[in-house]
Design a protein around this motif. Structure first.
Motif, PDB file in Angstrom:
ATOM      1  N   PRO A 354      23.483  29.896 -33.766  1.00 48.55           N
ATOM      2  CA  PRO A 354      22.274  30.596 -34.179  1.00 48.55           C
ATOM      3  C   PRO A 354      22.516  31.461 -35.398  1.00 48.55           C
ATOM      4  O   PRO A 354      23.633  31.908 -35.653  1.00 48.55           O
ATOM      5  N   SER A 355      21.438  31.691 -36.175  1.00 46.65           N
ATOM      6  CA  SER A 355      21.542  32.489 -37.392  1.00 46.65           C
ATOM      7  C   SER A 355      20.747  33.768 -37.251  1.00 46.65           C
ATOM      8  O   SER A 355      19.945  33.927 -36.342  1.00 46.65           O
ATOM      9  N   SER A 356      20.962  34.701 -38.176  1.00 45.65           N
ATOM     10  CA  SER A 356      20.194  35.945 -38.293  1.00 45.65           C
ATOM     11  C   SER A 356      20.266  36.799 -37.034  1.00 45.65           C
ATOM     12  O   SER A 356      19.335  37.520 -36.710  1.00 45.65           O
ATOM     13  N   GLY A 357      21.380  36.715 -36.292  1.00 46.31           N
ATOM     14  CA  GLY A 357      21.534  37.531 -35.108  1.00 46.31           C
ATOM     15  C   GLY A 357      20.680  37.095 -33.946  1.00 46.31           C
ATOM     16  O   GLY A 357      20.555  37.813 -32.952  1.00 46.31           O
ATOM     17  N   LEU A 358      20.074  35.939 -34.030  1.00 49.27           N
ATOM     18  CA  LEU A 358      19.165  35.429 -33.008  1.00 49.27           C
ATOM     19  C   LEU A 358      19.842  34.294 -32.269  1.00 49.27           C
ATOM     20  O   LEU A 358      20.450  33.424 -32.898  1.00 49.27           O
ATOM     21  N   GLN A 359      19.747  34.296 -30.969  1.00 48.30           N
ATOM     22  CA  GLN A 359      20.310  33.200 -30.195  1.00 48.30           C
ATOM     23  C   GLN A 359      19.272  32.107 -30.023  1.00 48.30           C
ATOM     24  O   GLN A 359      18.227  32.319 -29.405  1.00 48.30           O
ATOM     25  N   VAL A 360      19.545  30.942 -30.586  1.00 52.39           N
ATOM     26  CA  VAL A 360      18.691  29.778 -30.386  1.00 52.39           C
ATOM     27  C   VAL A 360      19.427  28.851 -29.434  1.00 52.39           C
ATOM     28  O   VAL A 360      20.525  28.408 -29.724  1.00 52.39           O
ATOM     29  N   ARG A 361      18.827  28.602 -28.303  1.00 52.79           N
ATOM     30  CA  ARG A 361      19.498  27.834 -27.247  1.00 52.79           C
ATOM     31  C   ARG A 361      18.513  26.894 -26.572  1.00 52.79           C
ATOM     32  O   ARG A 361      17.300  26.952 -26.806  1.00 52.79           O
ATOM     33  N   SER A 362      19.066  26.026 -25.714  1.00 52.83           N
ATOM     34  CA  SER A 362      18.218  25.136 -24.934  1.00 52.83           C
ATOM     35  C   SER A 362      17.360  25.946 -23.962  1.00 52.83           C
ATOM     36  O   SER A 362      17.826  26.938 -23.395  1.00 52.83           O
ATOM     37  N   ALA A 363      16.140  25.528 -23.800  1.00 54.60           N
ATOM     38  CA  ALA A 363      15.253  26.201 -22.858  1.00 54.60           C
ATOM     39  C   ALA A 363      15.722  25.950 -21.431  1.00 54.60           C
ATOM     40  O   ALA A 363      16.249  24.878 -21.104  1.00 54.60           O
ATOM     41  N   GLU A 364      15.532  26.943 -20.584  1.00 55.08           N
ATOM     42  CA  GLU A 364      15.865  26.845 -19.167  1.00 55.08           C
ATOM     43  C   GLU A 364      14.606  27.083 -18.343  1.00 55.08           C
ATOM     44  O   GLU A 364      13.616  27.627 -18.830  1.00 55.08           O
ATOM     45  N   SER A 365      14.650  26.711 -17.087  1.00 51.95           N
ATOM     46  CA  SER A 365      13.471  26.859 -16.238  1.00 51.95           C
ATOM     47  C   SER A 365      13.054  28.323 -16.114  1.00 51.95           C
ATOM     48  O   SER A 365      11.862  28.626 -15.990  1.00 51.95           O
ATOM     49  N   ALA A 366      14.021  29.242 -16.187  1.00 50.79           N
ATOM     50  CA  ALA A 366      13.702  30.671 -16.100  1.00 50.79           C
ATOM     51  C   ALA A 366      12.901  31.150 -17.307  1.00 50.79           C
ATOM     52  O   ALA A 366      12.285  32.218 -17.262  1.00 50.79           O
ATOM     53  N   ASP A 367      12.921  30.366 -18.390  1.00 47.89           N
ATOM     54  CA  ASP A 367      12.191  30.748 -19.609  1.00 47.89           C
ATOM     55  C   ASP A 367      10.719  30.370 -19.559  1.00 47.89           C
ATOM     56  O   ASP A 367       9.942  30.771 -20.432  1.00 47.89           O
ATOM     57  N   LEU A 368      10.320  29.579 -18.579  1.00 45.66           N
ATOM     58  CA  LEU A 368       8.974  29.012 -18.596  1.00 45.66           C
ATOM     59  C   LEU A 368       7.859  30.051 -18.580  1.00 45.66           C
ATOM     60  O   LEU A 368       6.839  29.866 -19.265  1.00 45.66           O
ATOM     61  N   PRO A 369       7.956  31.166 -17.824  1.00 46.94           N
ATOM     62  CA  PRO A 369       6.882  32.160 -17.917  1.00 46.94           C
ATOM     63  C   PRO A 369       6.704  32.693 -19.338  1.00 46.94           C
ATOM     64  O   PRO A 369       5.569  32.905 -19.777  1.00 46.94           O
ATOM     65  N   ALA A 370       7.807  32.894 -20.063  1.00 54.94           N
ATOM     66  CA  ALA A 370       7.714  33.380 -21.436  1.00 54.94           C
ATOM     67  C   ALA A 370       7.132  32.312 -22.351  1.00 54.94           C
ATOM     68  O   ALA A 370       6.279  32.589 -23.202  1.00 54.94           O
ATOM     69  N   ILE A 371       7.582  31.074 -22.179  1.00 52.66           N
ATOM     70  CA  ILE A 371       7.060  29.968 -22.982  1.00 52.66           C
ATOM     71  C   ILE A 371       5.564  29.816 -22.739  1.00 52.66           C
ATOM     72  O   ILE A 371       4.768  29.638 -23.675  1.00 52.66           O
ATOM     73  N   LEU A 372       5.159  29.889 -21.475  1.00 56.31           N
ATOM     74  CA  LEU A 372       3.749  29.773 -21.122  1.00 56.31           C
ATOM     75  C   LEU A 372       2.933  30.887 -21.769  1.00 56.31           C
ATOM     76  O   LEU A 372       1.846  30.642 -22.307  1.00 56.31           O
ATOM     77  N   ARG A 406      16.190  13.489 -24.594  1.00 49.71           N
ATOM     78  CA  ARG A 406      16.197  13.404 -26.062  1.00 49.71           C
ATOM     79  C   ARG A 406      15.182  14.341 -26.699  1.00 49.71           C
ATOM     80  O   ARG A 406      15.412  14.875 -27.783  1.00 49.71           O
ATOM     81  N   TYR A 407      14.056  14.511 -26.048  1.00 52.64           N
ATOM     82  CA  TYR A 407      13.021  15.407 -26.581  1.00 52.64           C
ATOM     83  C   TYR A 407      13.308  16.815 -26.066  1.00 52.64           C
ATOM     84  O   TYR A 407      12.867  17.212 -24.997  1.00 52.64           O
ATOM     85  N   ARG A 408      14.054  17.549 -26.867  1.00 55.25           N
ATOM     86  CA  ARG A 408      14.584  18.831 -26.432  1.00 55.25           C
ATOM     87  C   ARG A 408      13.580  19.959 -26.617  1.00 55.25           C
ATOM     88  O   ARG A 408      12.692  19.901 -27.467  1.00 55.25           O
ATOM     89  N   ALA A 409      13.761  20.997 -25.830  1.00 55.45           N
ATOM     90  CA  ALA A 409      13.003  22.243 -25.983  1.00 55.45           C
ATOM     91  C   ALA A 409      13.999  23.374 -26.195  1.00 55.45           C
ATOM     92  O   ALA A 409      14.996  23.488 -25.474  1.00 55.45           O
ATOM     93  N   LEU A 410      13.742  24.203 -27.196  1.00 55.33           N
ATOM     94  CA  LEU A 410      14.617  25.313 -27.550  1.00 55.33           C
ATOM     95  C   LEU A 410      13.854  26.630 -27.414  1.00 55.33           C
ATOM     96  O   LEU A 410      12.633  26.663 -27.514  1.00 55.33           O
ATOM     97  N   VAL A 411      14.585  27.709 -27.223  1.00 57.58           N
ATOM     98  CA  VAL A 411      14.000  29.042 -27.265  1.00 57.58           C
ATOM     99  C   VAL A 411      14.838  29.913 -28.191  1.00 57.58           C
ATOM    100  O   VAL A 411      16.037  29.698 -28.366  1.00 57.58           O
TER     101      VAL A 411
END
Length: 519
Positions: A354-372, A406-411
């Protein structure tokens, strides 16, 4: 007498101003807040300028807005009394053709944002066209009623409005909504009409032309003060402008209407201590983190909006303030994506640093409320996606299940909070298009303009390359000039425009196609 419903009153007003937006005048209106012949004023821009000069606009202000923005509407100059400062977020209630928004945009600069809300689709289209024509990249326009604002809590510094609140059949709800969206310490600066004397029954009971003409819906100074107090405002002032009779008498010549209504300057402020009521966690943020559970919780801050006031749209990289897009990550596509991977899938890839001090990672199930939460922000704002109904957590679970291969989701995550998300989506379910992907990028409203969307976009492109995609296709609305400029800098090129590709709240909208080769 059977009184009209609130919705019937709104429709009367909507019909009138929709006609003005399309034709430049109302067939029953003179000053655009009057009921006489359209020949009096609503015919050519120079006459609009003459009307606006009487309302308090300077020659410099009249020349600053793009042609077609000034429709001669209003009863004052609200942005002149608002004390706007660079970097502020400004909300205009009943933004019409965008005239006051464009004047405000000059004062708040490129670091600020002006949001215009109007319930008339024709006015919204006119304002967006004017913004594009004038190159106003720090303005955006949303469809909505001022009693139900498409704006999140504690996200706006200043609210302005010009002779619109009188048109609402539920003014108490308007002020309650204004209080909700203002940041603690935020202020209200409004020009509107008030009654100088009790309206005669024949005027007060006219819910047609006179109501839509800013006359019979006027409230008294005392009534407005009480409504503002009840909503929680402080430092309230309602100052009638007796000199306004000079132009109000032209609204209905010979009717003596100037004896009953006058223009007024209405000001109020949201208390600073309101941040405690909003759930401030003491971390220095002016926005309540309603749903944040601490550094380790990935739940998005519900209602966080900040400088943008609008969720970064699908394909918006967080750099522009007028971004909008076409999104395909709803549950039906998600389900189809799962089928598309069968027989066409490649191995999942690993993420770049990740760049700019930001963590870009694979989405996890715990992230879904935030994604929603972030996704539903875009739906509610009506310029991020063709979707109109908020999604449920179950639908996002279905979507997430289709984004494990293959169709990835990132946060994008920082300080334990999800700031944005992105996904690769199927362009087609035919294996012949195995190397082509669609993408979506959404950024939390508070975080727009901080490069988060760009980081997500770059990471998603790397994901696409590692998953053996050779091209990305994205879809955006044609009026999204800022987004298009950024995509071109990232080597996306315009392919064409689908005419009337979808419908948004019953209105046809065009969709622009852009693409990028990844090799």
């Amino acid at each position: 007498m059977n009184l009209p419903t609130h919705d019937q009153i709104r429709q009367t007003v909507r019909n009138r101003y929709g006609q003005i937006a399309v034709t430049g005048h109302s067939s029953a209106s003179g000053s655009c807040c009057s009921t006489e012949s359209a020949d009096i004023c609503c015919s050519v821009p120079t006459e609009f300028d003459a009307i606006s000069a009487k309302l308090g606009y300077s020659g410099d202000e009249l020349n600053a807005a793009p042609p077609g923005a000034n429709l001669g509407l209003g009863c004052g100059n609200p942005q002149a009394i608002a004390g706007l400062q660079p970097g502020e977020t400004v909300l205009d209630l009943g933004s019409g053709g965008g005239f006051d928004c464009f004047l405000a945009s000059r004062k708040i600069g490129t670091e600020g944002l002006v949001i215009g809300v109007d319930m008339t689709p024709e006015m919204l289209s006119l304002a967006r066209s004017n913004a594009l024509r004038g190159g106003f990249m720090n303005t955006e326009f949303r469809l909505g009623e001022i009693e139900h604002l498409p704006v999140s809590d504690n996200s706006v510094d200043v609210i302005i409005s010009n002779c619109v609140i009188n048109l609402s059949p539920d003014k108490g709800q308007v002020f309650a909504e204004a209080f909700r969206v203002l940041r603690p310490g935020g202020r209200l600066a409004v020009s509107d009409v008030v009654t100088a004397a009790e309206l005669p029954p024949e005027i007060r009971g006219d819910f047609g032309e006179l109501y839509a003409s800013c006359i019979s819906g006027a409230s008294s100074t005392a009534e407005l003060t009480t409504l503002l107090q009840s909503s929680g405002f402080m430092e309230i002032s309602v100052e009638p402008k007796e000199e306004s009779g000079a132009f109000i008498q032209e609204w209905v010549p010979g009717s003596n209407i100037e004896s009953y209504i006058v223009s007024a300057v209405i000001k109020a402020r949201k208390p600073l201590e309101a941040v405690l009521q909003a759930g401030n966690t003491g971390n220095g943020s002016r926005t309540a983190l309603a749903g944040s559970k601490g550094q380790g919780d990935s739940t998005a801050a519900a209602g966080m909006t900040g400088r943008s006031g609008i969720a970064a749209a699908s394909h918006n990289t967080g750099e522009g303030s007028t971004a909008a897009a076409y999104s395909t990550e709803h549950s039906a596509v998600a389900a189809a994506a799962s089928g598309a991977e069968q027989g066409c899938a490649a191995n999942p890839s690993t993420l770049a640093e990740p760049s700019s001090g930001l963590q870009v990672r694979s989405a996890e199930s715990a992230d879904l409320p935030a994604i929603l939460n972030i996704y539903n922000q875009g739906i509610a704002d009506r310029i991020a996606t063709l979707e109109t109904q908020p999604k449920s957590l179950q639908e996002m679970n279905d979507w997430f299940g289709a984004h494990q291969g293959r169709y990835r989701a990132l946060v994008a995550e920082a300080d334990g909070l999800i700031k944005g998300w992105a996904s690769l989506n199927p362009y087609s379910h035919r294996c012949a298009y195995n190397g082509v992907a669609d993408l979506s990028v959404y950024v939390e409203r508070e975080q727009r303009g901080q490069g988060i969307g760009s980081a997500l976009l770059e990471a998603l492109e790397q994901e696409a390359r590692q998953a053996d995609f050779y091209k990305i296709v994205l879809f955006t609305f044609p009026f999204n000039a800022q987004g298009q400029s950024l995509y071109r800098k990232l080597n996306y090129r315009e392919v064409g425009v689908f005419k009337e590709q979808g419908r948004l709240d019953g209105r046809p909208v065009d969709v622009m196609i852009m693409e990028k080769l990844l090799y």
